[in-house]
Scaffold this motif. Structure first.
Motif, PDB file in Angstrom:
ATOM      1  N   HIS A 145       1.000  -1.134   0.053  1.00 54.08           N
ATOM      2  CA  HIS A 145      -0.029  -0.212  -0.040  1.00 54.08           C
ATOM      3  C   HIS A 145       1.010   1.028   0.000  1.00 54.08           C
ATOM      4  CE1 HIS A 145      -3.068  -2.848   2.086  1.00 54.08           C
ATOM      5  NE2 HIS A 145      -3.754  -2.408   0.870  1.00 54.08           N
ATOM      6  N   PHE A 146       1.972   1.359  -0.826  1.00 54.59           N
ATOM      7  CA  PHE A 146       3.028   2.444  -0.662  1.00 54.59           C
ATOM      8  C   PHE A 146       2.205   3.740  -1.167  1.00 54.59           C
ATOM      9  CE2 PHE A 146       5.926   5.254  -1.998  1.00 54.59           C
ATOM     10  CZ  PHE A 146       6.718   5.497  -1.056  1.00 54.59           C
ATOM     11  N   PHE A 147       1.618   3.644  -2.371  1.00 51.59           N
ATOM     12  CA  PHE A 147       1.185   4.823  -2.670  1.00 51.59           C
ATOM     13  C   PHE A 147       0.040   5.455  -2.125  1.00 51.59           C
ATOM     14  CE2 PHE A 147       3.446   2.846  -5.939  1.00 51.59           C
ATOM     15  CZ  PHE A 147       4.043   3.925  -6.749  1.00 51.59           C
ATOM     16  N   ASP A 148      -0.776   4.528  -1.536  1.00 48.95           N
ATOM     17  CA  ASP A 148      -1.974   5.033  -0.462  1.00 48.95           C
ATOM     18  C   ASP A 148      -1.278   5.849   0.546  1.00 48.95           C
ATOM     19  OD1 ASP A 148      -4.097   4.373  -2.117  1.00 48.95           O
ATOM     20  OD2 ASP A 148      -3.838   2.460  -1.826  1.00 48.95           O
ATOM     21  N   GLY A 149      -0.325   4.821   1.254  1.00 51.58           N
ATOM     22  CA  GLY A 149       0.530   5.508   2.508  1.00 51.58           C
ATOM     23  C   GLY A 149       1.115   6.971   2.174  1.00 51.58           C
ATOM     24  N   PHE A 150       1.474   7.056   0.867  1.00 53.40           N
ATOM     25  CA  PHE A 150       2.596   8.131   0.766  1.00 53.40           C
ATOM     26  C   PHE A 150       1.395   9.417   0.682  1.00 53.40           C
ATOM     27  CE2 PHE A 150       4.231  11.343  -2.006  1.00 53.40           C
ATOM     28  CZ  PHE A 150       5.694  11.202  -1.698  1.00 53.40           C
ATOM     29  N   LYS A 151       0.266   9.264   0.323  1.00 58.17           N
ATOM     30  CA  LYS A 151      -0.451  10.155  -0.090  1.00 58.17           C
ATOM     31  C   LYS A 151      -1.422  10.424   1.341  1.00 58.17           C
ATOM     32  CE  LYS A 151      -2.312   8.135  -4.008  1.00 58.17           C
ATOM     33  NZ  LYS A 151      -3.325   7.861  -4.891  1.00 58.17           N
ATOM     34  N   ASN A 152      -1.372   9.628   2.367  1.00 60.33           N
ATOM     35  CA  ASN A 152      -1.788   9.709   3.330  1.00 60.33           C
ATOM     36  C   ASN A 152      -1.055  10.466   4.422  1.00 60.33           C
ATOM     37  OD1 ASN A 152      -4.453   9.475   4.957  1.00 60.33           O
ATOM     38  ND2 ASN A 152      -3.262   8.083   6.202  1.00 60.33           N
ATOM     39  N   PRO A 183      -2.126   6.807 -13.498  1.00 61.91           N
ATOM     40  CA  PRO A 183      -0.357   6.993 -14.075  1.00 61.91           C
ATOM     41  C   PRO A 183       0.054   8.356 -13.970  1.00 61.91           C
ATOM     42  CG  PRO A 183      -1.788   5.996 -15.733  1.00 61.91           C
ATOM     43  CD  PRO A 183      -2.761   6.488 -14.524  1.00 61.91           C
ATOM     44  N   HIS A 184      -0.668   9.535 -13.667  1.00 58.95           N
ATOM     45  CA  HIS A 184      -0.058  11.030 -13.595  1.00 58.95           C
ATOM     46  C   HIS A 184       0.549  10.972 -11.957  1.00 58.95           C
ATOM     47  CE1 HIS A 184      -4.088  11.646 -11.658  1.00 58.95           C
ATOM     48  NE2 HIS A 184      -3.321  12.384 -11.036  1.00 58.95           N
ATOM     49  N   GLU A 185      -0.055  10.136 -11.100  1.00 58.89           N
ATOM     50  CA  GLU A 185       0.463  10.259  -9.527  1.00 58.89           C
ATOM     51  C   GLU A 185       1.985   9.294  -9.479  1.00 58.89           C
ATOM     52  OE1 GLU A 185      -3.190   9.875  -7.038  1.00 58.89           O
ATOM     53  OE2 GLU A 185      -3.262   8.357  -8.300  1.00 58.89           O
ATOM     54  N   ILE A 186       2.268   8.309 -10.722  1.00 60.41           N
ATOM     55  CA  ILE A 186       3.227   7.485 -10.284  1.00 60.41           C
ATOM     56  C   ILE A 186       4.705   8.336 -10.302  1.00 60.41           C
ATOM     57  CG2 ILE A 186       4.721   5.738 -11.260  1.00 60.41           C
ATOM     58  CD1 ILE A 186       2.241   4.806 -10.106  1.00 60.41           C
ATOM     59  N   GLN A 187       5.099   9.188 -11.390  1.00 63.44           N
ATOM     60  CA  GLN A 187       6.234   9.940 -11.479  1.00 63.44           C
ATOM     61  C   GLN A 187       6.631  10.496 -10.266  1.00 63.44           C
ATOM     62  OE1 GLN A 187       6.532  10.621 -15.712  1.00 63.44           O
ATOM     63  NE2 GLN A 187       8.116   9.077 -15.758  1.00 63.44           N
ATOM     64  N   PRO A 188       5.763  11.663 -10.143  1.00 69.69           N
ATOM     65  CA  PRO A 188       6.150  12.532  -8.861  1.00 69.69           C
ATOM     66  C   PRO A 188       6.334  11.906  -7.541  1.00 69.69           C
ATOM     67  CG  PRO A 188       4.138  13.336  -9.818  1.00 69.69           C
ATOM     68  CD  PRO A 188       4.530  12.011 -10.538  1.00 69.69           C
ATOM     69  N   ILE A 189       5.851  10.803  -7.199  1.00 70.93           N
ATOM     70  CA  ILE A 189       5.760  10.162  -5.914  1.00 70.93           C
ATOM     71  C   ILE A 189       7.330   9.251  -5.952  1.00 70.93           C
ATOM     72  CG2 ILE A 189       5.040   8.086  -4.486  1.00 70.93           C
ATOM     73  CD1 ILE A 189       2.063   8.999  -5.190  1.00 70.93           C
ATOM     74  N   VAL A 190       7.500   8.582  -7.356  1.00 73.71           N
ATOM     75  CA  VAL A 190       8.746   7.699  -7.228  1.00 73.71           C
ATOM     76  C   VAL A 190       9.972   8.749  -7.262  1.00 73.71           C
ATOM     77  CG1 VAL A 190      10.213   6.631  -8.978  1.00 73.71           C
ATOM     78  CG2 VAL A 190       7.590   5.789  -8.949  1.00 73.71           C
ATOM     79  N   GLU A 191       9.775   9.944  -7.823  1.00 76.56           N
ATOM     80  CA  GLU A 191      10.966  11.019  -7.596  1.00 76.56           C
ATOM     81  C   GLU A 191      11.231  11.424  -6.089  1.00 76.56           C
ATOM     82  OE1 GLU A 191      12.832  12.114  -9.896  1.00 76.56           O
ATOM     83  OE2 GLU A 191      12.031  10.929 -11.652  1.00 76.56           O
ATOM     84  N   GLU A 192      10.165  11.488  -5.392  1.00 75.79           N
ATOM     85  CA  GLU A 192      10.076  11.953  -4.196  1.00 75.79           C
ATOM     86  C   GLU A 192      10.964  10.625  -3.200  1.00 75.79           C
ATOM     87  OE1 GLU A 192       9.398  14.570  -2.064  1.00 75.79           O
ATOM     88  OE2 GLU A 192       9.087  15.659  -4.112  1.00 75.79           O
ATOM     89  N   VAL A 193      10.420   9.496  -3.705  1.00 77.25           N
ATOM     90  CA  VAL A 193      11.205   8.405  -3.054  1.00 77.25           C
ATOM     91  C   VAL A 193      12.500   8.385  -3.315  1.00 77.25           C
ATOM     92  CG1 VAL A 193      11.259   5.768  -2.973  1.00 77.25           C
ATOM     93  CG2 VAL A 193       9.007   6.921  -3.038  1.00 77.25           C
ATOM     94  N   LYS A 194      13.055   8.549  -4.509  1.00 67.88           N
ATOM     95  CA  LYS A 194      14.472   8.483  -5.017  1.00 67.88           C
ATOM     96  C   LYS A 194      15.237   9.489  -4.283  1.00 67.88           C
ATOM     97  CE  LYS A 194      15.479   8.360  -9.318  1.00 67.88           C
ATOM     98  NZ  LYS A 194      15.085   8.684 -10.912  1.00 67.88           N
TER      99      LYS A 194
END
Ligand SMILES: [Zn+2]
Length: 406
Positions: A145-152, A183-194
């Protein structure tokens, strides 16, 4: 860095409704995935399923050429120290070269599913991994649930990754477990993780694991790769819980032919079609003829204008050559056929027929008249293996055309 393809058909895939494989079937699938050049084969969850234990036991005598067999499980139970945790012990007993454990990234799950404090969850992530680290060759952490967790709760979610790195994970996989991310949510979140991971001492590989509940699992996986993720998790034919997982039969040709990325599967990609078919056949499920790349209709041409153009240059109506993934081009005979369809069939079966021959027009007229009456002449593709083919199949679709109306 080479892209790693991680197949979870045998674990996440078998959580799909109506998709079941016996232990022997799972062994056949494992051999096939190995031939295809898959890097990691996740075989099951030995801590939760006796069939998985039997599978891993039998796999101890099966030699894989390239793939690393992977056992899957969770972080330890909060009450158990790692050395007494049955789940972690079952993972080690599987004696696989790789282990993947998942942990909670989303604070809502920590409170409502695990019912422990946020700090306690960080602790079990780190010490479960730290316990496994010296005991297995490859160690992967699935951030559920990484992406939901990140948004919360971004800060906490990233802290779970920090503790996974501290515990010794060599790969951190970002999971869209509920499949709701677009799709539009993936790249900004992956960038933050990196950015976050770059600040830590130890470099780690990043992975992606998407579910298909918004029908974006393939697109999301490809976007993650474009952002620098180098491990893709998915299943063959997209089988998986609810609406399925990211479909590797679409992802693999995309990364090989369209993105030009280096990976072991690139060397064996012409086996993709047969791998897809084998899995459906072992599971007694029908093939999806409209499936991109590996479906029977993926390179089938029906309209007369399309056929005449494809005859001159296949690029006109095909995005890749079908043979590259082990599929074939099919020219269909139907009421939408033109001269080119009939001439193509005649040539294929060694019949001398000139475009100007009045027979061609007569065949088309008769065909259209019969289709109008309800007959169909779009025969199936010939079976690849004639030993298990139907009697007519070795002669291809021509005979089907002749007899299917009867
Ligand atoms: Zn999953």
């Amino acid at each position: 860095m080479n892209i790693e393809v991680y197949d979870t058909t045998l674990r996440d895939g078998t959580q799909a409704e109506n998709f079941n494989l016996s232990v022997d079937d799972k062994i056949k699938v494992s051999r096939k995935l190995d031939e295809l050049g898959i890097d990691f084969i996740e075989g099951g969850w030995p801590g939760s399923n006796p069939l998985a234990v039997e599978y891993f036991e039998k796999m101890k005598t099966v030699e894989l050429k390239h793939a690393k067999l992977t056992a899957f499980g969770s972080t330890r139970h909060f009450q158990n120290p790692p050395e007494k945790d049955p789940n972690l012990q079952a993972l080690l007993a599987a004696r696989t070269p790789a282990i993947t454990i998942f942990g909670k990234s989303w604070d809502v799950h920590v409170f409502d599913a695990l019912r422990i404090e946020l700090e306690d969850n960080l602790q079990i992530i780190e010490d479960s991994l730290a316990y496994l680290r010296p005991r297995v060759e490859h160690l992967i952490y699935d951030a559920e649930h990484f992406f939901d967790g990140f948004k919360n709760n971004r800060e906490y979610c990233l802290a779970t990754l920090g503790r996974a790195v501290a515990g010794g994970a060599e790969t951190i996989t970002l999971c869209d477990t509920n499949g709701g991310t677009l799709p539009h949510e993936i790249q900004p979140i992956v960038e933050e993780v990196k950015k976050y991971l770059d600040r830590l001492d130890r470099p780690v590989r990043l992975g992606i694991h998407c579910h298909n509940d918004s029908e974006c699992a393939v697109a999301n996986s490809l976007l993650a790769v474009q952002s620098g993720v180098t491990q893709i998790q998915g299943t063959m034919n997209g089988y998986g819980e609810r609406c399925g997982n990211a479909n590797l039969t679409s992802i693999i040709p995309a990364i090989v032919f369209k993105m030009g990325l280096e990976c072991e599967v690139a060397n064996h990609i012409d086996r993709l079609y047969e791998t897809s078919r084998l899995i459906n056949e072992l599971a007694n499920l029908p093939h999806n003829r409209y499936q991109p790349y590996v479906g029977e209709s993926a390179f089938a041409h029906k309209g007369g204008i399309h056929v005449s153009a494809v005859e001159r240059n296949p690029l006109t109506y095909e995005h890749i050559e079908p043979e590259k993934v082990g599929n074939i081009r099919r020219i269909l005979i139907s009421d939408q056929a033109g001269r080119s369809n009939v001439l193509h069939k005649a040539k294929k079966y060694g019949l001398k027929l000139e475009a100007s021959d009045p027979v061609v027009a007569a065949i088309i007229n008769e065909l259209k008249e019969l289709e109008n009456q309800g007959y169909q002449y779009e025969g199936p593709r010939p079976a690849l293996n004639s030993s298990c083919a139907a009697p007519w199949a070795s002669s291809g679709d021509f005979l089907t055309w002749r007899v299917s109306g009867s």
